[in-house]
Each structure stands twice: as structure tokens, then as C-alpha cells.
Design an enzyme around this catalytic site. Structure first.
Site, mmCIF file in Angstrom:
data_model
loop_
_atom_site.group_PDB
_atom_site.id
_atom_site.type_symbol
_atom_site.label_atom_id
_atom_site.label_comp_id
_atom_site.label_asym_id
_atom_site.label_seq_id
_atom_site.Cartn_x
_atom_site.Cartn_y
_atom_site.Cartn_z
ATOM 1 C CD GLU A 242 55.951 73.981 29.410
ATOM 2 O OE1 GLU A 242 55.937 72.743 29.249
ATOM 3 O OE2 GLU A 242 55.763 74.527 30.505
ATOM 4 C CB SER B 44 59.168 72.336 29.159
ATOM 5 O OG SER B 44 58.068 71.485 29.001
ATOM 6 C CE1 TYR C 75 58.307 68.430 25.204
ATOM 7 C CE2 TYR C 75 59.489 70.402 25.863
ATOM 8 C CZ TYR C 75 58.566 69.415 26.128
ATOM 9 O OH TYR C 75 57.907 69.405 27.322
ATOM 10 N NE ARG D 167 58.638 63.690 33.372
ATOM 11 C CZ ARG D 167 58.458 64.842 32.723
ATOM 12 N NH1 ARG D 167 57.481 64.986 31.853
ATOM 13 N NH2 ARG D 167 59.270 65.858 32.960
ATOM 14 N N GLY E 268 54.067 65.970 29.287
ATOM 15 C CA GLY E 268 53.942 65.993 27.832
ATOM 16 C C GLY E 268 53.324 64.735 27.258
#
Length: 311
Positions: free
Chosen positions: A15, A145, A211, A250, A275
């Protein structure tokens, strides 16, 4: 006196590019808030990282790293050894949340519903020996991710081999696939903000969908039954506390509202370094609650200072 902040970004995980985007966005926001900001691109050279931190003498280190080394307790342990104050979750919570199987087991004992899953060897997958009834998901045990995530459906002839994963991803788990809707909840200081539904234009909510601008619709707040909405908030708060998260986290869920489904909500994982890009979910939920992005970044600095005072 102007407070000096070092923003860690980049890193050595899959990432890295997302972390650079997060870090630059946070740096700009913190500068608008009046901080003296120093950007530090983290690489494998730990001596250089220590030298950069020593040179700028930060009052707070803003951790904008994602994935391995930045989100698994490693960088947090280094900050502790250096005696530096830093944002986000500490060593224990970071390492627990990063291990998906252990995290799920812990939150399940606290009353959160989880899908069946098990550790799986790559050799088993390469033989085509299914660890669970199809459909099921294969994912790295300690990545974020949606890196390296694969869904194997009925009739899917794919055989997963080492070529489907990076060397860092070879600790794998298989998890029962939950059809339906993708939901996520931000928690700030033990309080859940709201529920967002993520609707990819095609396929599932993978790395590209997360993304790439325009590939996923974010519905804030999610248009779901109130009892499911409330349960998502409650589950996220339980996960945040159970996994010893700090400041912000999150948690991601699946809600099976399909015609043949069970109508239940299932916990998937918790992100301790969510993020902070223009497309990211935490800033979006904070904005929905009236906190603009620069104020969110300032809040994280302030929370780190509070944690230092009480430790």
C-alpha cells in the site's frame, strides 16, 4: 509556539502509493492548521528514518503509513523505543487488528457476528482442495486494502498459486462469502460516526475500486434498515474497544439482504490506519458529522498529545 509534526508516509508494504497520497494530503491539511510539518518518506532504511526523526525533533509523529510495518505494531514499537508521541493505535491494538483471524475471534467473544473462516495453506489451494464450501473468499491474514483478495464462486475453475500472491501475503485465510452489501463504520474515541454503503460499479470492493475515482459510489448514510444500521454502529464500537484501538478506526461489514439470505450483518475486519486520501471513507464520514479534513488531522494530533499526558 508552533508545534512540529513529522508525517510518516510511503513505507514498504503493498500500500505504499496509497500511503504517499494519504501522507501528502495530511501534510497539506496540517500546514493549513498552522503546524510546522516535516514529510518523511519511510523506506527499508531504518537508520535514515531515525536520523530524519532526530533531525526534526517532532512533538508528534503523524502516522500515515498503511499495511505491513506501518499498521501492524512495528512502527509503533519503534516510536515507543524512541520515546516519540504518535497518532493512531499503539503496538498491541495494531498487531491484533492486523491479524484478521485473531481479530475476528476476539470480537466474536464480545458478541459480534462473524462469518466462518479458517487458516489455509497455499498448497491446499493449489491442489484445488476447497477449505470451505463455495463460494468463499481467500485473503491474506495480515494485509489491508483488499490486497490479494480472491472470491471463488461455484463453477470457478481458477486454481490459486503463489503467482496470485506476493511473498508477504502467504499467510492466508479462507472465509465464507457473505453476499449482499458492503458497509463500513468509522469510530472516533469509542464513538461510531455513521454507516457508509460502498457500491462498486462492477465486481467487488477491491483495491482498484477503493482507490480509483468513479469506480465506487459511497452512500452516506447507508440506506439500510434502522436495526441493521444501529447494529453496525454497535459492532464497530465493540471492535474498536476489544482490539484496543486508539483515536480512530474503521470497521468493515457485509450485510446479507439477498432474497435467499439470512438478513444478518457480519463483521470482517478493523483498520487502525484507515486511508486519508481524497477518496477515503474516514474523512468522508467525519465531514458528514461536521468535521472538515484539516480539523480531522488536527484532532488526531490533539488526541496523541492527550494520550501522552495521561500515559
Amino acid at each position: 509556539m508552533t508545534l512540529t509534526v513529522a508525517v510518516l508516509m510511503g513505507g514498504i508494504s503493498a500500500e505504499r502509493e496509497v500511503s504517499l497520497t494519504s501522507g501528502k494530503a495530511c501534510s497539506e491539511a496540517l500546514r493549513t492548521e498552522g503546524f510546522d510539518v516535516h514529510d518523511i518518506d519511510v523506506t527499508k532504511d531504518v537508520n535514515k528514518l531515525i536520523a530524519d526523526l532526530t533531525a526534526c525533533k517532532p512533538a508528534v509523529v503523524f502516522n500515515a503509513l498503511h499495511g505491513r510495518f506501518g499498521e501492524d505494531g512495528c512502527i509503533q514499537g519503534l516510536m515507543n523505543l524512541l520515546g516519540l508521541t504518535y497518532t493512531h493505535t499503539g503496538v498491541l491494538g495494531s498487531s491484533l487488528a492486523m491479524d484478521k483471524e485473531r481479530a475476528k475471534a476476539m470480537v466474536a467473544t464480545a458478541g459480534v457476528r462473524i462469518p466462518e473462516s479458517k487458516a489455509v495453506e497455499l498448497e491446499q489451494l493449489a491442489r484445488g482442495d476447497d477449505p470451505l464450501p463455495r463460494p468463499f473468499v481467500v485473503k491474506p491474514m495480515r494485509e489491508g486494502s483488499s490486497v490479494g483478495v480472491h472470491i471463488l464462486q461455484d463453477g470457478d475453475n481458477r486454481v490459486l498459486t503463489k503467482a496470485n500472491f506476493s511473498n508477504a501475503e502467504l499467510a492466508l485465510m479462507a472465509e465464507r462469502y457473505i453476499p449482499g452489501r458492503e458497509l463500513t463504520v468509522t469510530v472516533m474515541n469509542d464513538k461510531a460516526l455513521t454507516v457508509t454503503e460502498l457500491v462498486p460499479k462492477e465486481g467487488f470492493y477491491n483495491y482498484e475500486a477503493k482507490y480509483s475515482d468513479g469506480l465506487t459510489e459511497h452512500m452516506v448514510p447507508a440506506q439500510i434498515p434502522q436495526e441493521v444500521f444501529d447494529e453496525a454502529l454497535r459492532f464497530a464500537e465493540i471492535a474498536h474497544k476489544t482490539l484496543d484501538c486508539r483515536h480512530i478506526s474503521r470497521s468493515d461489514f457485509r450485510y446479507d439482504d439477498t432474497p435467499d439470505g439470512d438478513g444478518k450483518l457480519y463483521y470482517l475486519e478493523t483498520n487502525t490506519q484507515p486511508g486519508m486520501t481524497p477518496l477515503s471513507l474516514v474523512p468522508e464520514q467525519a465531514e458528514y458529522q461536521g468535521m472538515p479534513f484539516p480539523k480531522l488531522c488536527r484532532w488526531l494530533i490533539e488526541q496523541a498529545l492527550v494520550a501522552r499526558e495521561v500515559s
